[in-house]
Motif scaffolding. Structure first.
Motif, PDB file in Angstrom:
ATOM      1  N   ILE A  76     -22.232 -28.166 -11.814  1.00 39.56           N
ATOM      2  CA  ILE A  76     -23.483 -28.743 -11.305  1.00 39.56           C
ATOM      3  C   ILE A  76     -23.827 -28.130  -9.950  1.00 39.56           C
ATOM      4  CG2 ILE A  76     -24.523 -30.879 -10.423  1.00 39.56           C
ATOM      5  CD1 ILE A  76     -22.935 -32.343 -12.639  1.00 39.56           C
ATOM      6  N   ALA A  77     -22.825 -27.945  -9.086  1.00 37.08           N
ATOM      7  CA  ALA A  77     -23.062 -27.361  -7.765  1.00 37.08           C
ATOM      8  C   ALA A  77     -23.522 -25.914  -7.886  1.00 37.08           C
ATOM      9  CB  ALA A  77     -21.805 -27.449  -6.921  1.00 37.08           C
ATOM     10  N   LYS A  78     -22.935 -25.154  -8.814  1.00 35.94           N
ATOM     11  CA  LYS A  78     -23.347 -23.766  -9.011  1.00 35.94           C
ATOM     12  C   LYS A  78     -24.787 -23.693  -9.501  1.00 35.94           C
ATOM     13  CE  LYS A  78     -18.865 -21.665  -9.962  1.00 35.94           C
ATOM     14  NZ  LYS A  78     -18.038 -20.978 -10.975  1.00 35.94           N
ATOM     15  N   LYS A  79     -25.137 -24.576 -10.429  1.00 37.02           N
ATOM     16  CA  LYS A  79     -26.504 -24.591 -10.958  1.00 37.02           C
ATOM     17  C   LYS A  79     -27.497 -24.922  -9.837  1.00 37.02           C
ATOM     18  CE  LYS A  79     -29.378 -26.866 -14.407  1.00 37.02           C
ATOM     19  NZ  LYS A  79     -29.438 -27.901 -15.442  1.00 37.02           N
ATOM     20  N   ALA A  80     -27.141 -25.881  -8.973  1.00 35.57           N
ATOM     21  CA  ALA A  80     -28.018 -26.257  -7.864  1.00 35.57           C
ATOM     22  C   ALA A  80     -28.172 -25.099  -6.886  1.00 35.57           C
ATOM     23  CB  ALA A  80     -27.469 -27.488  -7.154  1.00 35.57           C
ATOM     24  N   ALA A  81     -27.073 -24.383  -6.616  1.00 31.86           N
ATOM     25  CA  ALA A  81     -27.140 -23.246  -5.694  1.00 31.86           C
ATOM     26  C   ALA A  81     -28.022 -22.143  -6.267  1.00 31.86           C
ATOM     27  CB  ALA A  81     -25.732 -22.729  -5.421  1.00 31.86           C
ATOM     28  N   ARG A  82     -27.886 -21.888  -7.572  1.00 32.62           N
ATOM     29  CA  ARG A  82     -28.738 -20.871  -8.205  1.00 32.62           C
ATOM     30  C   ARG A  82     -30.212 -21.262  -8.100  1.00 32.62           C
ATOM     31  NH1 ARG A  82     -24.538 -20.522 -12.099  1.00 32.62           N
ATOM     32  NH2 ARG A  82     -25.603 -22.052 -13.400  1.00 32.62           N
ATOM     33  N   ALA A  83     -30.509 -22.538  -8.308  1.00 32.24           N
ATOM     34  CA  ALA A  83     -31.897 -22.998  -8.216  1.00 32.24           C
ATOM     35  C   ALA A  83     -32.425 -22.854  -6.786  1.00 32.24           C
ATOM     36  CB  ALA A  83     -31.981 -24.454  -8.673  1.00 32.24           C
ATOM     37  N   ARG A  84     -31.590 -23.155  -5.795  1.00 32.28           N
ATOM     38  CA  ARG A  84     -32.027 -23.015  -4.408  1.00 32.28           C
ATOM     39  C   ARG A  84     -32.303 -21.554  -4.063  1.00 32.28           C
ATOM     40  NH1 ARG A  84     -28.073 -26.909  -3.432  1.00 32.28           N
ATOM     41  NH2 ARG A  84     -26.595 -25.344  -2.751  1.00 32.28           N
ATOM     42  N   TRP A  85     -31.421 -20.669  -4.469  1.00 29.09           N
ATOM     43  CA  TRP A  85     -31.583 -19.259  -4.133  1.00 29.09           C
ATOM     44  C   TRP A  85     -32.691 -18.609  -4.938  1.00 29.09           C
ATOM     45  CZ3 TRP A  85     -29.955 -16.898   0.038  1.00 29.09           C
ATOM     46  CH2 TRP A  85     -28.918 -17.465   0.752  1.00 29.09           C
TER      47      TRP A  85
END
Length: 77
Positions: free
Chosen positions: A65-74
């Motif tokens: 979930i954290a990786k997906k959120a980071a990808r969305a932010r970037w």
């Protein structure tokens, strides 16, 4: 609770506000804190929701979930 429709035209909205302040027309909008007990219980649920969800998830799920959120932010930049 659904709010009453307000005029989109700025002149009509100004007239409505003037009528409400002079007492020619009643204000139909809900007052803040009108349904305080229900609002309070929803807030309590929201405050503990994230922590309870994090405890329920495994470390791998949290990481994904954290990786997906980071990808969305970037992806925004």
């Amino acid at each position: 609770m659904k709010r009453p429709a307000r005029p989109r035209d700025p002149n009509q909205l100004a007239k409505l506000i003037l009528d409400i302040t002079t007492g020619e027309r009643q204000n139909d909008s809900p007052r803040p804190g009108q349904d305080a007990p229900a609002m309070e219980s929803r807030r309590k649920g929201g405050l503990k929701g994230g922590k309870a969800r994090a405890r329920k998830l495994s470390a791998r799920q949290r990481r994904n979930i954290a990786k997906k959120a980071a990808r969305a932010r970037w992806a925004k930049t």
